[in-house]
Design a protein around this motif. Structure first.
Motif, PDB file in Angstrom:
ATOM      1  N   UNK A  55       0.837  -1.126   0.099  1.00  0.00           N
ATOM      2  CA  UNK A  55      -0.040   0.068  -0.059  1.00  0.00           C
ATOM      3  C   UNK A  55       1.035   1.187   0.032  1.00  0.00           C
ATOM      4  N   UNK A  56       0.420   2.352  -0.710  1.00  0.00           N
ATOM      5  CA  UNK A  56       0.963   3.606  -0.534  1.00  0.00           C
ATOM      6  C   UNK A  56       1.273   4.156   0.969  1.00  0.00           C
TER       7      UNK A  56
ATOM      8  N   UNK B 139      -2.700   7.846   4.423  1.00  0.00           N
ATOM      9  CA  UNK B 139      -2.476   6.275   4.012  1.00  0.00           C
ATOM     10  C   UNK B 139      -2.942   5.400   4.876  1.00  0.00           C
ATOM     11  N   UNK B 140      -3.380   5.725   6.165  1.00  0.00           N
ATOM     12  CA  UNK B 140      -3.901   4.724   7.056  1.00  0.00           C
ATOM     13  C   UNK B 140      -5.503   4.503   6.687  1.00  0.00           C
ATOM     14  N   UNK B 141      -6.016   5.867   6.513  1.00  0.00           N
ATOM     15  CA  UNK B 141      -7.415   5.939   5.932  1.00  0.00           C
ATOM     16  C   UNK B 141      -7.566   4.994   4.849  1.00  0.00           C
ATOM     17  N   UNK B 142      -6.652   5.144   3.796  1.00  0.00           N
ATOM     18  CA  UNK B 142      -6.846   4.286   2.544  1.00  0.00           C
ATOM     19  C   UNK B 142      -6.767   2.724   2.605  1.00  0.00           C
TER      20      UNK B 142
ATOM     21  N   UNK C 246      -9.379  -0.323   2.246  1.00  0.00           N
ATOM     22  CA  UNK C 246      -9.069  -1.424   1.010  1.00  0.00           C
ATOM     23  C   UNK C 246     -10.225  -2.561   1.054  1.00  0.00           C
ATOM     24  N   UNK C 247     -10.648  -2.937   0.027  1.00  0.00           N
ATOM     25  CA  UNK C 247     -11.663  -3.950   0.022  1.00  0.00           C
ATOM     26  C   UNK C 247     -11.389  -5.406   0.695  1.00  0.00           C
ATOM     27  N   UNK C 248     -10.122  -5.783   0.288  1.00  0.00           N
ATOM     28  CA  UNK C 248      -9.853  -7.114   1.029  1.00  0.00           C
ATOM     29  C   UNK C 248      -9.490  -7.108   2.432  1.00  0.00           C
TER      30      UNK C 248
ATOM     31  N   UNK D 126     -11.423  -7.224   8.272  1.00  0.00           N
ATOM     32  CA  UNK D 126     -11.808  -6.699   9.371  1.00  0.00           C
ATOM     33  C   UNK D 126     -13.186  -7.231   9.914  1.00  0.00           C
ATOM     34  N   UNK D 127     -14.049  -7.447   8.830  1.00  0.00           N
ATOM     35  CA  UNK D 127     -15.447  -8.081   9.208  1.00  0.00           C
ATOM     36  C   UNK D 127     -15.274  -9.189   9.865  1.00  0.00           C
TER      37      UNK D 127
END
Lengths: 115, 115
Positions: free
Chosen positions: A42-43, A69-72, A76-78, A83-84
């Motif tokens: 990730x960036x 960067x943390x928020x992006x 992230x969809x994966x 997280x779910x």
């Protein structure tokens, strides 16, 4: 995953994720390894440190160059799916803290720290 | 030591201490337990989380209400001696980061987090 992240230059950001695992594995190990691999692409990712003991207590600290960067990464969809599953299946409890790293130092004998 | 520190109100400060232990014990366990006990008596102490795995990798995060409290704890004479032994005897490597906690959230089902 458990290697120490060597010297970075403050200010930057740390996400401290503390958790207690439920019993059983059910895909957790694979997902945890995948998330480390994915985060590293990730960036703004600077590094990650992670330790879990035999009783299931864990601390993972990831380092980032900005709160954007943390928020992006959080979106992230994966990662959203991980997280779910974490909330629903894997963790008895967790807590997450976003911090601004202000200063740091390392073991003097570490050549990467100039010692 | 490995219990999750529940919700605190930012801003406050975290000290992230990452380490790799050498083999052997030689008083380490006793000193580590004593340092947690002693830290908890210091002004400004808010909590501590600590995990070490079977390979000797450890992350300890202590929480404080100010950088002054962190500086005073670093100078505590019994802690100074523990730091000296840590550098010389117990740790193959370590890294310490001082951070300002800006925001946080916990597992929604945790009643202490309002979930």
């Amino acid at each position: 995953v458990s290697r120490i992240v060597r010297h970075l230059t403050p200010p930057y950001y740390a996400v401290i994720f503390t958790s207690e695992r439920k019993l059983g594995n059910d895909g957790y190990g694979q997902m945890a390894a995948r998330m480390v691999e994915l985060a590293a692409t990730q960036p703004g990712f600077l590094g990650v440190e992670s330790v879990r003991d035999a009783e299931g207590a864990g601390i993972t600290v990831s380092y980032w160059d900005s709160t954007e960067a943390i928020a992006a990464w959080k979106r992230n969809s994966e990662h959203v799916e991980a997280q779910r599953r974490g909330r629903n299946e894997w963790y008895a409890a967790f807590h997450l803290r976003v911090c601004r790293v202000e200063r740091e130092y390392g073991s003097p004998r570490d050549p990467e720290n100039g010692g």
